[in-house]
Write a protein that holds these residues in place. Structure first.
Motif, PDB file in Angstrom:
ATOM      1  N   CYS A  92      25.881   8.519  17.257  1.00 40.07           N
ATOM      2  CA  CYS A  92      25.687   8.686  15.825  1.00 40.07           C
ATOM      3  C   CYS A  92      25.415   7.300  15.254  1.00 40.07           C
TER       4      CYS A  92
ATOM      5  N   SER B  98      28.461   6.263  12.772  1.00 37.79           N
ATOM      6  CA  SER B  98      29.811   6.007  13.296  1.00 37.79           C
ATOM      7  C   SER B  98      29.761   5.325  14.652  1.00 37.79           C
TER       8      SER B  98
ATOM      9  N   CYS C 175      24.662  14.563  12.595  1.00 38.66           N
ATOM     10  CA  CYS C 175      24.680  13.101  12.720  1.00 38.66           C
ATOM     11  C   CYS C 175      23.271  12.565  12.969  1.00 38.66           C
TER      12      CYS C 175
ATOM     13  N   CYS D 123      32.079  11.850  16.831  1.00 34.46           N
ATOM     14  CA  CYS D 123      31.937  11.647  15.394  1.00 34.46           C
ATOM     15  C   CYS D 123      32.518  12.821  14.622  1.00 34.46           C
TER      16      CYS D 123
ATOM     17  N   HIS E 139      30.585  10.774   7.101  1.00 35.41           N
ATOM     18  CA  HIS E 139      29.962   9.450   7.149  1.00 35.41           C
ATOM     19  C   HIS E 139      30.266   8.677   5.888  1.00 35.41           C
TER      20      HIS E 139
END
Ligand SMILES: [Zn+2]
Length: 790
Positions: free
Chosen positions: A753, A756, A764, A780, A784
């Motif tokens: 991702c 992250s 993602c 993830c 976000h």
């Protein structure tokens, strides 16, 4: 082997010693034996008959003869054994066909021949900066010179067998006469040495000496002279002689002499000039035409007379020559224009490296061995240097740097050097250097400056300059160790914000380290993005995790960077951002990046593999060491991160790389404060290249961003170092078989991702990364928070 001037008085000294020895001792063996045999009879018979007396005398003579024959035989065997032993190496030592080579040091490079086999090919011949010698074949040496030397040094040269019995005997008698009467029979000493004998002395460098040793050497010399004469023609012998005779100063051989004294070639001298050159060699200081013109002219005129007497010139020619003034050219330094040779930047480097190693290893075991002695040996020892130069690479580098199109000169007018206040203000311009190595640690090519090279062994920015390397340092220790120690992976996220350090006044700085863009995103950023964009903030955090001490020891001990300072460089700014006390050379920087193209291995840098003397004895062998600096998995992950710099959106040298259809490439940019230094390191599966750009005076390149910019500015130039890398590699790799970097089994591809850095889930934004097999990664959460778009 150093040259010595020819002498012609060897026989004289020797005969003195012989005579002295003979006078001090009784005739060996004879009287004692005679007394012994006659003694016991003395008291028995008072009267001896005439016959008995005669018999005694006969027996005495017979005994003497026997003793003499035995002693003579023993002496002859001893002399033979001595001569055989002492002249064992003569076939090589006195090989006149190799003599020119015996004094010339040659650098070889390895080339692939038409059969696809590697072979050593001559790359460059070295010319000593001090010894002034130019070898010429006999047909390019004026007959006047040949005749002048023969007339004065050895008038029966063309007919004797290398040694003149008559002259040796005459010289001996002359010496005996002088010893008895205090003056020479002939009014002056007679030279006993033939041209062969003088040549042997010049080649072997063996001095005359006194006593038994002197006698033995003389015997050896005569033996050698006869052997030389049997083996070579008179023309070959004369050519070797005329090319090795000592003249004034460091000048040796008639060609260098003709250049030096008369500003012309040995092919073009007049009778008077030929006689002048021949006049010097007997005693270069006494007959020096510059400092002793009267003595010189007396001897010159004698030689002209000998030439006339021996029928080489007519009376009219002799008279014309006698009337000729000296007409010397203005005395110059030993750096005669005729002997200048232009070395490549590579040659400069290999000379320095061989001298360093000669000094350190003293392969000849000589006393008083220093840099000067090693340098003399390198230039005059007839060495064979097997160098690592790749002539294709060297030529490509030279062409790109000669043209210089990638580097704006950005002149600064009226520059007043702050370190040198007395200096006249001048205009300074930028400079650039480049180095290419391969994965065997071999220096393939180097350029130490822009434009035409103007001097031999001047300052070589490619190998000798030490400058701070800016962000290229991130790839030297922080990121590779962070991955190798499993502190980070390809897509780990770290904060792009200031890193709190002390401001020195009890507070905390909130502006360090600045990014090149001048901005912080204040968000968690992946290692992938941070390295590609060269964000200082993230790199410093990685370096902090690794620790300055660990980075320092890795750079110094594992990568062998020699210029780091234990007192001032064990810190984040030096070890991550390149703000070291001194700096690195492009050569060292290329070496430090080698591990990313060779599975984590680093091989010690060198510009030659072996040095031999001209007879083939190896005197230096390069100790080449390969170290597994980082894991193969780490090296591949770093390789892919550095790939993004050239190929991915946002990369600091995006789009500037060698033709990817031919060979893959990776790289890293680096810039120091105010654009004082602009660096680039680029790698392909075959080569590593490092480039530097800046002012020698370490001034900021204020206009840098007007010419070059990392981002889309249309017509502006791309990164200068990356551009040069692309051109050089496209030139040298154009016809090469494609080599690839293969992913090791210990690494696997994986999605991440991009926000992250974790294993992505639905929704993602994704990127592809490279991870060690078995590394632990999070998944993830899909939230976000730091995503500006979220
Ligand atoms: Zn995500």
């Amino acid at each position: 082997m150093r040259m010595r001037r020819a002498g012609s008085t060897f026989g004289r000294r020797l005969i003195i010693e012989n005579n002295k020895n003979g006078a001090q001792r009784p005739a060996q063996g004879a009287p004692r034996g005679a007394q012994g045999s006659g003694g016991p009879r003395r008291n028995k018979k008072k009267k001896m008959t005439a016959g008995r007396v005669l018999g005694a005398i006969m027996r005495f003579i017979a005994s003497c003869l026997c003793v003499c024959i035995i002693l003579g035989s023993v002496a002859a065997v001893a002399v033979s054994l001595y001569v055989v032993k002492e002249t064992q190496g003569d076939s090589d030592l006195l090989d006149l066909t190799q003599l020119e080579l015996a004094y010339t040091t040659i650098i070889y490079s390895q080339q692939i021949n038409d059969q696809g086999q590697p072979e050593w090919v001559e790359y460059q011949r070295l010319q000593s900066p001090e010894e002034n010698r130019i070898w010429k074949p006999l047909n390019e040496i004026s007959p006047y010179i040949q005749h002048a030397f023969v007339a004065v040094e050895d008038e029966n040269f063309y007919t004797h067998p290398g040694f003149s019995f008559k002259r040796t005997v005459l010289a001996a008698i002359n010496e005996v006469f002088r010893k008895l009467t205090g003056s020479y029979l002939t009014g002056s000493q007679l030279g006993a040495s033939t041209i062969e004998q003088q040549l042997i002395k010049n080649i072997t460098g063996e001095d005359e000496s006194s006593g038994i040793e002197g006698y033995a050497r003389k015997v050896k010399e005569i033996f050698r002279a006869i052997a030389l004469d049997n083996r070579f023609s008179k023309e070959e012998i004369l050519e070797a002689y005329l090319n090795t005779i000592g003249l004034t100063g460091n000048t040796a051989g008639v060609e260098a002499g003709a250049n030096q004294y008369f500003g012309k070639s040995a092919a073009d001298v007049t009778i008077a000039e030929a006689a002048s050159i021949a006049a010097i060699t007997k005693n270069p200081s006494r007959f020096n035409p510059y400092t002793n013109p009267e003595e010189h002219l007396k001897r010159r005129d004698d030689i002209i007379l000998f030439m006339q007497q021996q029928g080489y010139i007519t009376q009219a020619e002799a008279e014309a020559a006698w009337a000729t003034p000296l007409n010397l050219v203005e005395k110059t330094t030993d750096e005669n224009a005729a002997v200048q040779t232009d070395y490549s930047w590579f040659t400069d480097q290999v000379i320095s490296e061989v001298i360093d190693d000669l000094v350190a290893e003293n392969p000849l075991g000589r006393e008083n061995w220093d840099r000067k002695a090693a340098s003399d040996y390198l230039y005059n020892g007839g060495l064979r240097i097997y160098a690592t130069v790749d002539t294709e690479v060297q030529t490509a580098l030279e062409n790109v740097w000669l043209e210089g199109k990638y580097w704006e000169s950005m002149p600064i007018e009226n520059y007043d050097d702050p370190n040198n206040p007395d200096d006249t203000p001048r205009t300074i311009t930028t400079q650039a250097a480049g180095v290419v190595i391969n994965y065997k640690g071999e220096l393939c090519g180097v350029v130490g400056g822009l434009g035409q090279k103007t001097e031999n062994r001047g300052f070589n920015r490619g190998t000798e300059m030490e400058r701070q390397v800016g962000s290229t340092m991130k790839g030297v220790a922080a990121y590779p160790l962070g991955i190798d120690m499993d502190l980070i992976n390809y897509s780990s996220v770290l904060m792009d914000d200031y890193f709190p350090i002390s401001d020195g006044k009890g507070g905390t700085r909130t502006d360090w380290p600045s990014n090149w863009s001048g901005r912080y995103s204040h968000s968690m950023t992946t290692v992938y993005e941070a390295l590609k964009q060269s964000l200082n903030t993230v790199a410093v955090r990685v370096g902090d995790m690794v620790t300055p001490r660990t980075m320092f020891e890795f750079a110094r001990d594992t990568l062998g960077i020699t210029t780091l300072d234990e007192n001032s460089d064990v810190d984040l700014a030096p070890m991550v951002l390149g703000a070291t006390t001194t700096g690195l050379s492009p050569y060292e920087l290329a070496g430090a990046y080698m591990m990313y193209g060779d599975g984590g291995r680093m091989t010690s840098l060198h510009s030659y593999t072996s040095v031999r003397d001209y007879q083939g004895n190896e005197i230096l062998e390069k100790d080449i060491v390969t170290t597994q600096a980082i894991g193969e998995d780490t090296a591949y992950i770093m390789n892919r991160l550095l790939h993004s710099v050239l190929f991915d959106a946002g990369g600091t040298a995006r789009g500037i790389h060698p033709d990817a259809n031919i060979m893959d490439s990776i790289g890293k940019t680096g810039t120091t404060n105010d654009n004082k230094d602009v660096w680039f390191v680029g790698l392909t599966p075959k080569y590593v290249m490092a480039t530097w750009y800046g002012y020698d005076e370490n001034e900021p390149m204020d206009d840098y961003n007007n010419y070059y910019i990392y981002k889309n500015k249309g017509s502006q130039k791309g990164h200068p170092g990356a551009s040069a890398f692309a051109e050089v590699m496209d030139t040298v790799q154009a016809d090469d078989e494609i080599v690839t970097w293969d992913m090791p089994e210990t690494v696997e591809k994986g999605a991440f991702c991009t926000i992250s850095g974790d294993i992505p889930t639905d929704g993602c934004p994704r990127g592809t990364g490279y991870y060690k097999v078995g590394v632990t990664r999070g998944v993830c959460a899909g939230i976000h928070a730091t995503d500006p778009a979220a």
